[in-house]
Write a protein that holds these residues in place. Structure first.
Motif, PDB file in Angstrom:
ATOM      1  N   VAL A  56      24.151   6.760  -8.931  1.00 42.12           N
ATOM      2  CA  VAL A  56      24.990   7.166 -10.065  1.00 42.12           C
ATOM      3  C   VAL A  56      25.826   8.362  -9.634  1.00 42.12           C
ATOM      4  CG1 VAL A  56      25.027   7.904 -12.471  1.00 42.12           C
ATOM      5  CG2 VAL A  56      23.200   6.378 -11.665  1.00 42.12           C
ATOM      6  N   ASP A  57      27.112   8.142  -9.500  1.00 44.17           N
ATOM      7  CA  ASP A  57      28.032   9.188  -9.047  1.00 44.17           C
ATOM      8  C   ASP A  57      27.515   9.867  -7.773  1.00 44.17           C
ATOM      9  OD1 ASP A  57      29.680   8.586 -11.121  1.00 44.17           O
ATOM     10  OD2 ASP A  57      29.137  10.308 -12.365  1.00 44.17           O
ATOM     11  N   VAL A  84      32.849   7.428 -19.894  1.00 41.85           N
ATOM     12  CA  VAL A  84      31.546   7.563 -19.241  1.00 41.85           C
ATOM     13  C   VAL A  84      30.719   6.308 -19.516  1.00 41.85           C
ATOM     14  CG1 VAL A  84      29.380   8.881 -19.186  1.00 41.85           C
ATOM     15  CG2 VAL A  84      31.556  10.075 -19.412  1.00 41.85           C
ATOM     16  N   GLY A 144      27.218   8.397 -16.016  1.00 42.16           N
ATOM     17  CA  GLY A 144      28.067   8.534 -14.843  1.00 42.16           C
ATOM     18  C   GLY A 144      29.310   7.690 -14.983  1.00 42.16           C
ATOM     19  N   THR A 145      30.172   7.787 -14.011  1.00 43.55           N
ATOM     20  CA  THR A 145      31.413   7.012 -14.013  1.00 43.55           C
ATOM     21  C   THR A 145      31.369   5.845 -13.032  1.00 43.55           C
ATOM     22  OG1 THR A 145      32.419   8.484 -12.373  1.00 43.55           O
ATOM     23  CG2 THR A 145      32.768   9.021 -14.701  1.00 43.55           C
ATOM     24  N   GLU A 146      30.443   5.908 -12.060  1.00 44.35           N
ATOM     25  CA  GLU A 146      30.290   4.801 -11.108  1.00 44.35           C
ATOM     26  C   GLU A 146      28.806   4.602 -10.826  1.00 44.35           C
ATOM     27  OE1 GLU A 146      33.079   4.138  -7.772  1.00 44.35           O
ATOM     28  OE2 GLU A 146      31.300   4.289  -6.483  1.00 44.35           O
ATOM     29  N   ARG A 177      32.190   0.500 -12.307  1.00 41.24           N
ATOM     30  CA  ARG A 177      32.973   1.735 -12.403  1.00 41.24           C
ATOM     31  C   ARG A 177      33.761   1.732 -13.698  1.00 41.24           C
ATOM     32  NH1 ARG A 177      38.195   2.929 -10.684  1.00 41.24           N
ATOM     33  NH2 ARG A 177      38.320   0.914  -9.589  1.00 41.24           N
TER      34      ARG A 177
END
Length: 293
Positions: free
Chosen positions: A182-183, A218, A255-257, A283
């Motif tokens: 995660v990120d 997010v 997270g974002t990715e 993502r």
């Protein structure tokens, strides 16, 4: 006055979709709008039809459930095309997250006079998906198997198909070892499922990620750790109101990715469809889709 292209698949719940679309289209036309209907052969074809309509400057209506909504909305993500959602499936979970009306009158009013709202999408990358966007959630574990069972059910529909599909999935399940990134931060977990959520709902109205918002840029990552089967069913019952996230056996990351890997071959699903096997990377695409909501 808006011009609409309604995309519907007559082979996949099309009768239900037509029953919803007919009165809605009549109200739109009575208000002076132009409504054309495009019939798709598959979800991929539905995406093609949506892109063609968008390039012609039309508002695209996704008629169906989460699979149709996710495929059309994902295809239109990153474009200027405005999308409208006509809930006509089993789950309608993304429509639920947006608070969309289901009755023809209020829905027609929204489609005619509502302003586009920018919502997030999820970009998938895997061996199968090189550049595919979805809307609601990506999940891998017992729920992906359950959803596969529900989609393959010939006798049951709606919530009954999800319930029986889940029972079959849990009966044959053994805990999986997950590696989550995660990120850039790695987590090793063992459990029943990992859900990467843009929308708070999945699986026919279950609040898997109650804190998730479709426009916050997010992703919420919900991990259900390994628990005895009797406790698992208690957790599943708590999905009705989202109270499961208060349990220590349930972990929520953001997270974002997010990359999901597992210690054995596992399917993953997205927006009600079983697509491929892990690993997969999800993502967030902030504000990528303009939707009437």
């Amino acid at each position: 006055m808006r011009q609409y292209t309604a995309v519907i698949n007559p082979a996949a719940g099309g009768s239900a979709g037509a029953a919803v679309l007919h009165p809605l289209a009549r109200l739109l036309r009575e208000a002076g709008a132009e409504v054309e209907v495009s019939y798709s052969r598959s979800l991929d074809h539905a995406a093609e039809l949506a892109l063609e309509a968008g390039q012609a400057g039309r508002t695209v209506l996704a008629v169906g459930g989460d699979g149709m909504t996710g495929r059309i909305g994902g295809a239109l993500a990153g474009t200027d095309t405005v999308c409208g959602i006509v809930p006509a499936g089993r789950g309608n979970d993304f429509a639920r997250a947006l608070g969309l009306p289901t009755e023809p009158g209020p829905l027609a009013e929204l489609l005619l006079n509502g302003e586009p709202r920018a919502v997030d999408a999820i970009r998938l990358t895997s061996a199968v998906h090189k550049d595919t966007a979805v809307l609601g959630s990506v999940y891998s574990g017992v729920d992906a198997v359950a959803n596969q069972n529900a989609n393959n059910s010939r006798l049951l529909r709606g919530s009954a198909s999800y319930y029986m599909g889940a029972l079959r999935a849990v009966a044959g399940w053994r805990p999986a070892g997950y590696r989550l990134t995660v990120d850039g931060t790695e987590y090793e977990r063992r459990g029943y499922t990992v859900v990467v959520a843009n929308s708070g709902y999945y699986g026919f109205g279950r609040q898997i990620a109650p804190a998730a918002k479709v426009d916050d840029g997010v992703l919420d990552v919900v991990v259900l750790h390994h628990v005895p089967r009797r406790m698992f069913f208690a957790v599943m019952n708590e999905l009705k109101d989202g109270s499961h996230v208060k349990r220590p056996e349930v972990e929520v990351l953001t997270g974002t990715e997010v990359r999901i890997e597992a210690d054995r071959e596992l399917p993953y699903g997205a927006d009600g469809e079983i697509d491929a096997s892990l690993p997969v990377t999800a993502r967030v695409l902030p504000g990528a889709l303009r939707v009437l909501a």
